[in-house]
Scaffold this active site. Structure first.
Site, PDB file in Angstrom:
ATOM      1  CG  ASP A   1      33.234 -62.996 100.886  1.00 16.34           C
ATOM      2  OD1 ASP A   1      32.367 -63.488 100.129  1.00 16.34           O
ATOM      3  OD2 ASP A   1      34.456 -63.129 100.727  1.00 16.34           O
TER       4      ASP A   1
ATOM      5  CE  LYS B   1      27.348 -69.647  98.992  1.00 14.57           C
ATOM      6  NZ  LYS B   1      28.705 -69.479  99.572  1.00 14.57           N
TER       7      LYS B   1
ATOM      8  CE  LYS C   1      34.119 -64.486  97.488  1.00 14.16           C
ATOM      9  NZ  LYS C   1      34.746 -65.035  98.700  1.00 14.16           N
TER      10      LYS C   1
ATOM     11  NE  ARG D   1      29.081 -68.162 107.322  1.00 14.02           N
ATOM     12  CZ  ARG D   1      30.294 -68.276 107.852  1.00 14.02           C
ATOM     13  NH1 ARG D   1      30.473 -68.076 109.150  1.00 14.02           N
ATOM     14  NH2 ARG D   1      31.323 -68.590 107.091  1.00 14.02           N
TER      15      ARG D   1
ATOM     16  CD  GLU E   1      28.148 -65.559 100.019  1.00 11.64           C
ATOM     17  OE1 GLU E   1      29.089 -65.113 100.705  1.00 11.64           O
ATOM     18  OE2 GLU E   1      28.272 -66.500  99.232  1.00 11.64           O
TER      19      GLU E   1
ATOM     20  CG  ASP F   1      29.476 -69.081  96.223  1.00  8.83           C
ATOM     21  OD1 ASP F   1      29.829 -70.146  96.759  1.00  8.83           O
ATOM     22  OD2 ASP F   1      29.300 -68.018  96.848  1.00  8.83           O
TER      23      ASP F   1
ATOM     24  CG  ASP G   1      30.468 -64.785  97.295  1.00  8.36           C
ATOM     25  OD1 ASP G   1      30.262 -63.603  97.623  1.00  8.36           O
ATOM     26  OD2 ASP G   1      30.963 -65.647  98.068  1.00  8.36           O
TER      27      ASP G   1
HETATM   28  N1  BES Z   1      31.757 -68.811  98.424  1.00 11.91           N
HETATM   29  C1  BES Z   1      32.714 -68.464  99.424  1.00 11.91           C
HETATM   30  C2  BES Z   1      33.588 -69.654  99.842  1.00 11.91           C
HETATM   31  C3  BES Z   1      34.634 -70.096  98.871  1.00 11.91           C
HETATM   32  C4  BES Z   1      35.787 -69.352  98.678  1.00 11.91           C
HETATM   33  C5  BES Z   1      34.494 -71.275  98.185  1.00 11.91           C
HETATM   34  C6  BES Z   1      36.759 -69.780  97.806  1.00 11.91           C
HETATM   35  C7  BES Z   1      35.483 -71.714  97.327  1.00 11.91           C
HETATM   36  C8  BES Z   1      36.614 -70.962  97.128  1.00 11.91           C
HETATM   37  C9  BES Z   1      32.003 -67.965 100.679  1.00 11.91           C
HETATM   38  O1  BES Z   1      30.849 -67.245 100.447  1.00 11.91           O
HETATM   39  C10 BES Z   1      32.954 -67.076 101.395  1.00 11.91           C
HETATM   40  O2  BES Z   1      33.276 -66.049 100.867  1.00 11.91           O
HETATM   41  N2  BES Z   1      33.384 -67.476 102.583  1.00 11.91           N
HETATM   42  C11 BES Z   1      34.307 -66.724 103.357  1.00 11.91           C
HETATM   43  C12 BES Z   1      33.824 -66.756 104.790  1.00 11.91           C
HETATM   44  C13 BES Z   1      34.582 -65.832 105.697  1.00 11.91           C
HETATM   45  C14 BES Z   1      34.283 -64.388 105.328  1.00 11.91           C
HETATM   46  C15 BES Z   1      34.183 -66.109 107.124  1.00 11.91           C
HETATM   47  C16 BES Z   1      35.679 -67.382 103.226  1.00 11.91           C
HETATM   48  O3  BES Z   1      35.740 -68.610 103.172  1.00 11.91           O
HETATM   49  O4  BES Z   1      36.648 -66.650 103.136  1.00 11.91           O
HETATM   50 ZN    ZN Z   2      29.848 -67.628  98.724  1.00  9.68          ZN
HETATM   51 MN    MN Z   3      31.235 -65.187 100.156  1.00 12.25          MN
END
Ligand code: BES
Ligand code: ZN
Ligand code: MN
Length: 495
Positions: A349, A267, A279, A353, A351, A290, A272
């Site tokens: 968010d 990835k 966020k 996947r 994204e 990210d 992000d």
């Molecule tokens: N890059 C983030 C995941 C992340 C968050 C990694 C904090 C490390 C620390 C990812 O893109 C994300 O935002 N995931 C969301 C998914 C949710 C919206 C289903 C998450 O984990 O909140």
């Molecule tokens: Zn992300």
């Molecule tokens: Mn995200």
């Protein structure tokens, strides 16, 4: 920096510092005994005076060495000799080499590599010594006007062995060096700010890795090609950003032409912000990390090429930003992925996947023997496993078990989570083939479940490195994980 095996008698070895082990109960290692005899009981006197505690990892620097050609002796406590294991040994090694990294020594002889460690043979000890040196001497000063603390000045590190294990130690030094440099590359890419480390920048670094190496081919697909390929999910993520996306493919051909490759996908979200599902502001800067899955891929490809591994390996990096804007994807948008499946994007968010599903689908054209993706994918993984173990999920017990074992051997551990079909229920969409989020429950699993729809019957594993790819607090910075795990996996696959 030169790293070599030392063959000179200990009391005749010239060095700015000789690093030797002492054990609990005042017992001297063989190296300490030899030095002690040559230096008129210097070490036994220090121990008799209780200048060093019995505990593993304790250090004592002796700066008066009499007639010895070594100008200093660094004593390192290893605790109970009969219980010495890799964990304790590595911790003591790290303490000792950290002291060297803070010093201005140019020439150091490390005798810890000659000790007997229950679960670390001569190969492993040499490899760990080199990896640990790279790790403790790592600095990220690229963006500072003044470097601050002076960098380490070590020019020569000599590793003592038994004399019988030279071949194994040489292999350990080569592997440790390549892994250490790959980890440092991944740390650098992670630590660079998101206005510097853009998709274009990652493509430039990938090109530099491949440059001049006939076995390594690099391709960088731009927006027009990504459109032509029909990567609707990847396009949905990049659509809010002014920064051009890249789809990077590195092909290493070290095996026979027909050998099925191991394919890595990382990835590469260089920042992000969450998109329209933005966020909260707190710690949002950390989302420059990210792209650590992408950094893992570039580090791996560099190490594989450096070690000339006799196998075929492909590295794929879909990379773009995830930002809100007037051209950004809306929650509720439905897009068609390259596989033909449609996705309802309920949260922009989620994204990672989306870029990965098109990249995994693209990866199938290489007919992978194993397909492995790495991604800072879910905050839920951080909740489940903290910063200790990476999350591991996949459709093959054999591949998952190999990766778990590699993580144990390389001290870069992972923990497997389930992928039962029942979890697919959570991703149902009334309007498209699948939704991109599954609600609050089992967030790491539903993310992987989403990805599993795009790998067909290929043996596939997914590493969620949201908790392990970078540190926060006083040690804030990229970690280079899970490069040690994946290099161990590749080295185990060698014929
Ligand atoms: N890059 C983030 C995941 C992340 C968050 C990694 C904090 C490390 C620390 C990812 O893109 C994300 O935002 N995931 C969301 C998914 C949710 C919206 C289903 C998450 O984990 O909140
Ligand atoms: Zn992300
Ligand atoms: Mn995200």
């Amino acid at each position: 920096m030169q790293i070599q095996i030392s063959n000179i008698a200990i009391d005749r070895q010239q060095a700015d510092c000789a690093i030797v082990a002492v054990y609990g109960g005042g017992k001297l290692s063989a190296a300490a005994k030899a030095l002690d005899a040559a230096a008129g009981g210097l070490i036994s006197r220090a121990i008799g005076n209780h200048d060093i505690k019995d505990e593993a990892g304790e250090l004592l620097l002796l700066t008066e060495t009499g007639k010895l050609p070594a100008r200093r002796i660094l004593l390192v406590g290893l605790g109970n000799r009969d219980k010495l294991d890799r964990r304790t040994w590595t911790k003591a090694l790290r303490n000792a080499l950290s002291a060297v990294a803070r010093s201005q020594y140019r020439n150091v002889v490390l005798h810890l590599t000659a000790e007997t460690v229950r679960d670390a043979d001569a190969y492993r000890r040499a490899r760990l010594a080199v990896e640990t040196w790279q790790s403790v001497s790592y600095r990220f000063t690229a963006m500072k006007s003044e470097p601050g603390e002076p960098a380490a000045r070590l020019e020569k590190l000599s590793l003592a062995g038994s004399g019988r294990d030279d071949a194994a130690m040489r292999r350990g030094i080569a592997h440790g060096g390549a892994i250490g440099r790959a980890v440092a590359l991944a740390k650098d890419l992670g630590n660079l700010p998101p206005n510097v480390c853009t998709p274009t920048y990652l493509a430039d670094r990938a090109r530099a890795i491949a440059k001049g190496n006939k076995k390594l081919q690099m391709e960088s697909l731009s927006l027009a090609t990504i459109r032509k390929l029909g990567m609707g999910a990847f396009l949905a993520v990049t659509s809010g950003s002014a920064e051009p996306p890249r789809f990077i493919v590195l092909q290493y051909k070290g095996g026979r032409a027909g050998d099925q490759p191991v394919v890595f996908v990382g990835k590469g979200i260089t920042f992000d912000a969450g998109g329209i599902s933005i966020k909260p502001a707190g710690a949002m800067d950390e989302m420059k990390y990210d792209m650590c899955g992408a950094a893992t891929v570039l580090g791996l490809m560099q190490a594989v090429a450096e070690l000339k591994l006799p196998m075929n390996v492909v590295g794929i990096v879909p990379t773009c930003e995830n930002l809100p804007s007037g051209t950004a994807t809306r929650p509720g948008d439905i897009v068609r992925t390259m596989s033909g499946q449609t996705v309802e994007i309920l949260n922009t968010d989620a994204e990672g996947r989306l870029i990965l599903c098109d990249a995994l689908n693209y990866a199938l054209r290489f007919k992978p023997a194993a397909l492995i993706d790495m991604a800072t994918l879910t905050g839920a993984c951080l909740v489940a496993l903290g910063r200790v173990r990476s999350g591991l999920l996949g459709n093959s017990d054999k591949l998952a078990n190999r990766l778990l074992a590699a993580g144990e051997a390389a001290d870069d551990r992972a923990w497997r989570l389930p992928l039962d079909d029942d979890y697919a229920e959570l991703l149902k969409s009334p309007f498209a083939d699948v939704a991109n989020i599954g609600g609050r429950d089992a967030g790491t699993i539903t993310a992987a479940k989403f990805l599993s729809r795009f790998v067909g019957k290929t043996e596939w594993a997914h590493l969620d490195i949201a908790g392990t790819a970078w540190n926060v607090g006083s040690k804030k910075g990229g970690t280079g994980r899970p490069i040690p795990l994946l290099m161990e996996f590749l080295l185990n696959r060698q014929p």
